[in-house]
Design a protein around this motif. Structure first.
Motif, mmCIF file in Angstrom:
data_model
loop_
_atom_site.group_PDB
_atom_site.id
_atom_site.type_symbol
_atom_site.label_atom_id
_atom_site.label_comp_id
_atom_site.label_asym_id
_atom_site.label_seq_id
_atom_site.Cartn_x
_atom_site.Cartn_y
_atom_site.Cartn_z
ATOM 1 N N LYS A 1 -8.912 -5.247 1.260
ATOM 2 C CA LYS A 1 -7.569 -5.567 0.771
ATOM 3 C C LYS A 1 -7.138 -6.950 1.258
ATOM 4 C CE LYS A 1 -2.720 -4.287 0.933
ATOM 5 N NZ LYS A 1 -2.356 -5.714 1.131
ATOM 6 N N GLU A 2 -7.517 -7.285 2.482
ATOM 7 C CA GLU A 2 -7.169 -8.596 3.025
ATOM 8 C C GLU A 2 -7.879 -9.717 2.268
ATOM 9 O OE1 GLU A 2 -4.764 -8.912 5.293
ATOM 10 O OE2 GLU A 2 -4.608 -6.749 4.968
ATOM 11 N N LEU B 1 -12.274 4.092 4.951
ATOM 12 C CA LEU B 1 -10.874 3.657 4.993
ATOM 13 C C LEU B 1 -10.750 2.272 5.618
ATOM 14 C CD1 LEU B 1 -9.097 6.986 6.018
ATOM 15 C CD2 LEU B 1 -9.114 5.894 3.773
ATOM 16 N N ARG B 2 -11.546 2.026 6.654
ATOM 17 C CA ARG B 2 -11.535 0.700 7.288
ATOM 18 C C ARG B 2 -12.052 -0.359 6.316
ATOM 19 N NH1 ARG B 2 -14.918 1.636 11.099
ATOM 20 N NH2 ARG B 2 -13.415 2.853 12.284
ATOM 21 N N SER C 1 -9.396 -1.172 3.756
ATOM 22 C CA SER C 1 -8.370 -1.987 4.408
ATOM 23 C C SER C 1 -8.834 -3.431 4.580
ATOM 24 C CB SER C 1 -8.018 -1.377 5.771
ATOM 25 O OG SER C 1 -7.074 -2.172 6.447
ATOM 26 N N ASP C 2 -10.081 -3.607 5.002
ATOM 27 C CA ASP C 2 -10.616 -4.959 5.194
ATOM 28 C C ASP C 2 -10.701 -5.719 3.871
ATOM 29 O OD1 ASP C 2 -10.861 -4.440 7.883
ATOM 30 O OD2 ASP C 2 -13.013 -4.011 7.806
ATOM 31 N N VAL D 1 0.857 -1.185 0.000
ATOM 32 C CA VAL D 1 0.000 0.000 0.000
ATOM 33 C C VAL D 1 0.893 1.235 0.000
ATOM 34 C CG1 VAL D 1 -1.763 1.306 1.242
ATOM 35 C CG2 VAL D 1 -1.811 -1.201 1.282
#
Length: 211
Positions: free
Chosen positions: A202-203, A195-196, A199-200, A35
């Motif tokens: 992306k996993e 944003l959270r 991020s989640d 990232v």
């Protein structure tokens, strides 16, 4: 070897009042799954940088004066229109700043969500495309997705519209996700949620991300 490598990118705008050096000799590289955050004040060239990679800088008045952007052995800055069409929305996707101006107000969310699928997976049939779209809406946290997918953009809040944009960007499972200040038009609480969410996800999708 870097997954995406940008070298000495220069994007200038030629105006009546002279040359504006919006991006002047920027370089960076990312490995797969990394990232990168591009930080700067308003007007510092963050959006122009990522628009240059996607071939979205209006020419004229803009012009990529110099540089390389190597992705999977191909230089994005010198790619032809057909190559960019094949990459954009499939292998490289983008979340834009303002979903209200990015979404078509005259089309239902369903039509806009399945468009990347119909372009990049032409063999897909309509019921399967709609199922994929509903699944993506559920993944980005939109309740009652089976019903809401037939709504128009103005029927969603700002935060929900941005979730739709994220779903649209990820529906083809791109390798690189470019998020062009995706929380600019949102309140602080919704910014944190978006944003959270990115991020989640992306996993789940293991994307390489540029913020």
């Amino acid at each position: 070897m870097s997954y995406l490598k940008v070298e000495n990118l220069k994007t200038y705008f030629h105006t009546r009042n002279g040359v504006v050096k919006a991006v002047d000799d920027i370089s960076f590289s990312l490995n797969k799954g990394e990232v990168l955050g591009i930080v700067g004040e308003s007007g510092s060239g963050k959006s122009v940088t990522v628009h240059s990679l996607m071939g979205l800088v209006p020419q004229p008045p803009g012009k990529i004066e110099d540089g390389k952007a190597i992705f999977d052995g191909k230089d994005l800055l010198n790619a032809g229109k057909s190559m960019l069409r094949a990459l954009r929305g499939k292998r490289i996707a983008m979340i834009f700043q303002d979903p209200m101006t990015s979404l078509n107000p005259y089309l239902r969310i369903s039509e806009q969500l399945i468009e990347p699928l119909t372009i990049h997976e032409p063999e897909i049939v309509y019921p399967d495309a709609i199922s994929r779209a509903i699944e993506m809406l559920e993944k980005v946290g939109i309740d009652d997705a089976q019903k809401r997918i037939h709504s128009y953009p103005h029927e969603f809040s700002g935060g929900m519209r941005q979730r739709v944009m994220i779903a649209m960007a990820l529906i083809t499972k791109p390798e690189v996700l470019i998020a062009d200040e995706p929380t600019t038009a949102l309140d602080v609480t919704t910014q944190a949620e978006i944003l959270r969410l990115i991020s989640d996800l992306k996993e789940v999708y293991k994307n390489t991300i540029i913020f």
